[in-house]
Design an enzyme around this catalytic site. Structure first.
Site, PDB file in Angstrom:
ATOM      1  N   GLU A 176       9.460   1.563  11.116  1.00 26.56           N
ATOM      2  CA  GLU A 176      10.478   2.607  10.960  1.00 26.56           C
ATOM      3  C   GLU A 176       9.758   3.941  11.016  1.00 26.56           C
ATOM      4  O   GLU A 176       9.019   4.288  10.086  1.00 26.56           O
ATOM      5  CB  GLU A 176      11.225   2.433   9.639  1.00 26.56           C
ATOM      6  CG  GLU A 176      12.134   1.221   9.709  1.00 26.56           C
ATOM      7  CD  GLU A 176      12.880   0.966   8.429  1.00 26.56           C
ATOM      8  OE1 GLU A 176      13.409  -0.136   8.289  1.00 26.56           O
ATOM      9  OE2 GLU A 176      12.924   1.871   7.576  1.00 26.56           O
ATOM     10  N   GLU A 183       9.104  16.597  15.304  1.00 27.29           N
ATOM     11  CA  GLU A 183       9.638  16.323  13.969  1.00 27.29           C
ATOM     12  C   GLU A 183       8.953  17.274  12.973  1.00 27.29           C
ATOM     13  O   GLU A 183       7.749  17.193  12.761  1.00 27.29           O
ATOM     14  CB  GLU A 183       9.353  14.874  13.566  1.00 27.29           C
ATOM     15  CG  GLU A 183      10.011  14.501  12.247  1.00 27.29           C
ATOM     16  CD  GLU A 183       9.664  13.085  11.787  1.00 27.29           C
ATOM     17  OE1 GLU A 183       8.483  12.700  11.855  1.00 27.29           O
ATOM     18  OE2 GLU A 183      10.579  12.378  11.337  1.00 27.29           O
ATOM     19  N   CYS A 213      13.800  10.760   7.394  1.00 25.62           N
ATOM     20  CA  CYS A 213      13.705  10.333   8.799  1.00 25.62           C
ATOM     21  C   CYS A 213      15.032  10.463   9.519  1.00 25.62           C
ATOM     22  O   CYS A 213      15.071  10.737  10.712  1.00 25.62           O
ATOM     23  CB  CYS A 213      13.195   8.902   8.875  1.00 25.62           C
ATOM     24  SG  CYS A 213      14.189   7.766   7.915  1.00 25.62           S
ATOM     25  N   LYS A 220       0.879  -1.180   0.000  1.00 28.36           N
ATOM     26  CA  LYS A 220       0.000   0.000   0.000  1.00 28.36           C
ATOM     27  C   LYS A 220       0.914   1.226   0.000  1.00 28.36           C
ATOM     28  O   LYS A 220       1.450   1.622   1.041  1.00 28.36           O
ATOM     29  CB  LYS A 220      -0.878  -0.030   1.258  1.00 28.36           C
ATOM     30  CG  LYS A 220      -2.242   0.630   1.120  1.00 28.36           C
ATOM     31  CD  LYS A 220      -2.224   2.096   0.803  1.00 28.36           C
ATOM     32  CE  LYS A 220      -1.937   2.965   1.997  1.00 28.36           C
ATOM     33  NZ  LYS A 220      -1.701   4.385   1.627  1.00 28.36           N
TER      34      LYS A 220
HETATM   35  P1  NAD Z   1       2.205   8.526   7.582  1.00 30.51           P
HETATM   36  O1  NAD Z   1       2.348   7.738   8.828  1.00 30.51           O
HETATM   37  O2  NAD Z   1       1.215   9.625   7.546  1.00 30.51           O
HETATM   38  O3  NAD Z   1       1.822   7.575   6.343  1.00 30.51           O
HETATM   39  C1  NAD Z   1       2.622   6.479   5.989  1.00 30.51           C
HETATM   40  C2  NAD Z   1       1.754   5.416   5.332  1.00 30.51           C
HETATM   41  O4  NAD Z   1       0.836   4.913   6.290  1.00 30.51           O
HETATM   42  C3  NAD Z   1       0.920   5.923   4.147  1.00 30.51           C
HETATM   43  O5  NAD Z   1       0.933   4.936   3.131  1.00 30.51           O
HETATM   44  C4  NAD Z   1      -0.474   6.051   4.770  1.00 30.51           C
HETATM   45  O6  NAD Z   1      -1.508   5.917   3.825  1.00 30.51           O
HETATM   46  C5  NAD Z   1      -0.474   4.893   5.735  1.00 30.51           C
HETATM   47  N1  NAD Z   1      -1.436   4.997   6.835  1.00 30.51           N
HETATM   48  C6  NAD Z   1      -1.902   6.121   7.437  1.00 30.51           C
HETATM   49  N2  NAD Z   1      -2.788   5.792   8.398  1.00 30.51           N
HETATM   50  C7  NAD Z   1      -2.888   4.437   8.417  1.00 30.51           C
HETATM   51  C8  NAD Z   1      -3.643   3.498   9.187  1.00 30.51           C
HETATM   52  N3  NAD Z   1      -4.492   3.883  10.151  1.00 30.51           N
HETATM   53  N4  NAD Z   1      -3.486   2.181   8.937  1.00 30.51           N
HETATM   54  C9  NAD Z   1      -2.626   1.756   7.977  1.00 30.51           C
HETATM   55  N5  NAD Z   1      -1.905   2.596   7.197  1.00 30.51           N
HETATM   56  C10 NAD Z   1      -2.026   3.927   7.427  1.00 30.51           C
HETATM   57  O7  NAD Z   1       3.676   9.050   7.227  1.00 30.51           O
HETATM   58  P2  NAD Z   1       4.109  10.033   6.040  1.00 30.51           P
HETATM   59  O8  NAD Z   1       3.696  11.419   6.411  1.00 30.51           O
HETATM   60  O9  NAD Z   1       3.692   9.463   4.734  1.00 30.51           O
HETATM   61  O10 NAD Z   1       5.717   9.898   6.111  1.00 30.51           O
HETATM   62  C11 NAD Z   1       6.530  10.694   6.884  1.00 30.51           C
HETATM   63  C12 NAD Z   1       6.925   9.992   8.183  1.00 30.51           C
HETATM   64  O11 NAD Z   1       7.632   8.783   7.887  1.00 30.51           O
HETATM   65  C13 NAD Z   1       7.870  10.805   9.036  1.00 30.51           C
HETATM   66  O12 NAD Z   1       7.470  10.744  10.379  1.00 30.51           O
HETATM   67  C14 NAD Z   1       9.212  10.100   8.854  1.00 30.51           C
HETATM   68  O13 NAD Z   1      10.137  10.290   9.899  1.00 30.51           O
HETATM   69  C15 NAD Z   1       8.786   8.690   8.717  1.00 30.51           C
HETATM   70  N6  NAD Z   1       9.841   7.883   8.076  1.00 30.51           N
HETATM   71  C16 NAD Z   1      10.614   7.042   8.851  1.00 30.51           C
HETATM   72  C17 NAD Z   1      11.648   6.310   8.276  1.00 30.51           C
HETATM   73  C18 NAD Z   1      12.549   5.420   9.117  1.00 30.51           C
HETATM   74  O14 NAD Z   1      13.309   4.663   8.542  1.00 30.51           O
HETATM   75  N7  NAD Z   1      12.482   5.478  10.438  1.00 30.51           N
HETATM   76  C19 NAD Z   1      11.886   6.417   6.910  1.00 30.51           C
HETATM   77  C20 NAD Z   1      11.097   7.281   6.142  1.00 30.51           C
HETATM   78  C21 NAD Z   1      10.058   8.002   6.755  1.00 30.51           C
END
Ligand code: NAD
Length: 503
Positions: A266, A397, A300, A191
């Site tokens: 992550e 963040e 991240c 997804k």
């Molecule tokens: P997000 O959590 O808003 O969304 C990530 C994914 O989760 C999307 O595909 C979204 O549709 C899905 N999602 C949202 N709600 C959900 C639910 N209730 N159930 C299942 N799936 C759901 O994150 P974002 O804004 O897309 O990405 C940015 C974040 O990702 C930042 O916090 C960043 O630090 C983190 N990140 C972490 C790493 C790491 O390796 N630690 C790497 C890249 C990004």
């Protein structure tokens, strides 16, 4: 300028299939719309224009994809290992062949600059090669003999898995998760993030063309609250590999509880780069700037908190301001661009809201602090100084090209500030005192730390965070630990005595 115009023209060729049709789902090898017929539009942060219509999947699409992944599991689990390795290498070859297309589409969909996305596309190929080479030995276990039993362990793939990815460097992050899952013998339902669906679709098509059996890799586009949620709740999906925000990870853990999902998270970060006065300050400056302003700061592992020892802080700050003001903000397909537009208007609003928060809390905006351009989601690289550790700009963040600088006097104070946040993903320490480096890294709360270096990801090493930054590790054998189950088999040796009841 001419190069930019050429790149824009080539981008149109690459986007043509999506513009004529849509960014469809891919289920059981077939490109299909959502069962409900629902769609949404993905837009470019460069000029807010519509890139393409996207299938808006929901629970019934996830159900079909999970069934396809379940049906394909036995075939892929038992696929000859040498052949599995070849398929994964063919995927890597095709990524290299289509690297420009992937990089251009990624730039347009996410706003990331071409100089970084060209490398990210090739890094995606490396992720497949790395795990392709390890696929034949993924099932290796241990022999743990006792005097009466020959104990053997093997690893078996856990089953169909769900992969949920965010919008920052979405292509590279997808390969990072999916390559080890496939190498382990798992089937996948992916997804992708709703803000950046284009390259995930290209990637799955590449895999199908490379000979991956239908149903092994399925893609369902859509939003987190419906498609994402349904994936985490589906009983046939055995594990969820998730990259995204910490609060979403917490939701996924709850959603997956009823079906006892294994999870790998992550999550977010607020990573410190700590500069001591004995460090090579020029190199530290280069690394600190690179680690927050590359990839638009939407990263991240970015070093979003700069902790500088007060004896060198004034000199460091002056050089930093000059460099930040010099960073080239522009069109992501311009090879000269260093910072492109942020992913989406919603995210731009979040990032820029911290400019007022910084002022209200008493920090100084020493560079940037405003949007730029008359359209799109462009923001000037920003530096906050005079910050205190408990300010929101030092705790939360922000996930943009925004750096918060905090001064400290002693090593103890630096450690307290560095550890004084809810996150613990990465840390960067600059000192030429070896004992201090050992002492400091020993106590720094982070999953990954670099000393006198920017973030250099070496694929065999463990990647992941502590505290609110994640659960589990990726990379090398750690990826297989997540996607596989250990299985124990004990073979009785001849003199093994069995207790007799009722004899
Ligand atoms: P997000 O959590 O808003 O969304 C990530 C994914 O989760 C999307 O595909 C979204 O549709 C899905 N999602 C949202 N709600 C959900 C639910 N209730 N159930 C299942 N799936 C759901 O994150 P974002 O804004 O897309 O990405 C940015 C974040 O990702 C930042 O916090 C960043 O630090 C983190 N990140 C972490 C790493 C790491 O390796 N630690 C790497 C890249 C990004």
């Amino acid at each position: 300028m001419a190069e930019l115009q050429n790149n824009i023209a080539r981008l149109e060729e690459y986007l043509a299939p999506f513009r004529e049709g849509m960014v469809s789902n891919l289920v059981n090898g077939e490109a299909i719309p959502a069962k409900s017929g629902a769609t949404f539009e993905t837009t470019s942060p460069v000029d807010d224009s519509v890139i393409a219509t996207v299938a808006k999947g929901g629970a019934e699409d996830i159900d079909a994809a999970a069934k396809a992944a379940k049906d394909a599991f036995a075939e892929w689990r038992d696929f000859p290992l040498a052949e599995r390795k070849k398929v994964l290498h063919r995927i890597a070859d095709a990524i290299v062949d289509r690297a420009e297309e992937i990089a251009f589409c990624e730039c347009w969909d996410t706003g990331q600059a071409l100089r970084f996305m060209s490398k990210a596309a090739l890094r995606g190929a490396e992720n497949f090669r790395f795990f392709a080479d390890r696929a034949p030995s993924a099932r290796d276990g241990q022999s743990l003999p006792s005097p009466t039993l020959m104990n053997v362990t093997t690893r078996v793939p856990i089953g169909p898995v769900g992969v949920i990815t965010p919008w920052n460097t979405p292509f590279m992050l997808s390969t990072w998760k999916i390559a080890p899952a496939l190498a382990a013998g798992c089937t996948v339902v992916h997804k992708p993030a709703e803000f950046s669906p284009v390259t995930a679709r290209i990637l799955a098509e590449i895999a199908l063309d490379a000979g991956l059996p239908a149903g092994v890799w399925n893609v369902v586009n859509g939003f987190g609250e419906d498609a994402g949620r349904a994936l985490t709740e589906h009983p046939d999906i055995k594990a969820i590999a998730f990259v995204g925000e910490s609060k979403t990870g917490s939701m996924i853990m709850k959603q997956g509880a009823d079906t006892l999902k294994r999870v790998h998270f992550e999550l977010g970060g607020k990573n410190p780069v700590v500069v001591f006065d004995d460090a090579d300050l020029d190199r530290a400056l280069d690394a600190a700037i690179f680690m927050i302003y590359s990839l638009n700061g939407e990263r991240c592992t970015s070093s979003s908190r700069l902790l500088v020892q007060s004896s060198v802080a004034a000199e460091f700050k002056a050089k930093l301001i000059e460099r930040v003001n010099n960073i080239k903000v522009g069109h992501p397909l311009d090879p000269a661009t260093e910072v492109g537009p942020l992913i989406h208007k919603v995210h731009l609003d979040k990032v820029t809201s911290y400019f007022d928060i910084a002022k209200a809390d008493g920090a100084t905006i020493a560079a940037g602090g405003e949007t730029t351009g008359d359209k799109g989601c462009f923001v000037k690289p920003t530096l906050f100084t005079d910050a205190k550790p408990d300010m929101r700009i030092a705790q939360e963040e922000i996930f943009g090209p925004v750096l918060t600088m905090i001064e400290f006097d002693t090593e103890e104070e630096a450690l307290e500030i560095a550890n004084g946040v809810e996150y613990g993903l990465t840390g960067y320490v600059w000192t030429n005192d070896l004992t201090r480096a050992l002492r400091f890294t020993n106590k720094l709360e982070a999953g990954m730390i670099w000393v006198n270096s920017e973030n250099v990801r070496h694929l065999p090493t463990p990647f992941g965070g502590v505290k609110a930054s994640g659960i589990g590790r990726d990379g090398g054998d750690w990826s297989f630990e997540f996607y596989m189950e250990q299985k124990h088999v004990g073979f009785a040796l001849g003199d093994h005595k069995i207790q007799r009841l009722g004899a």
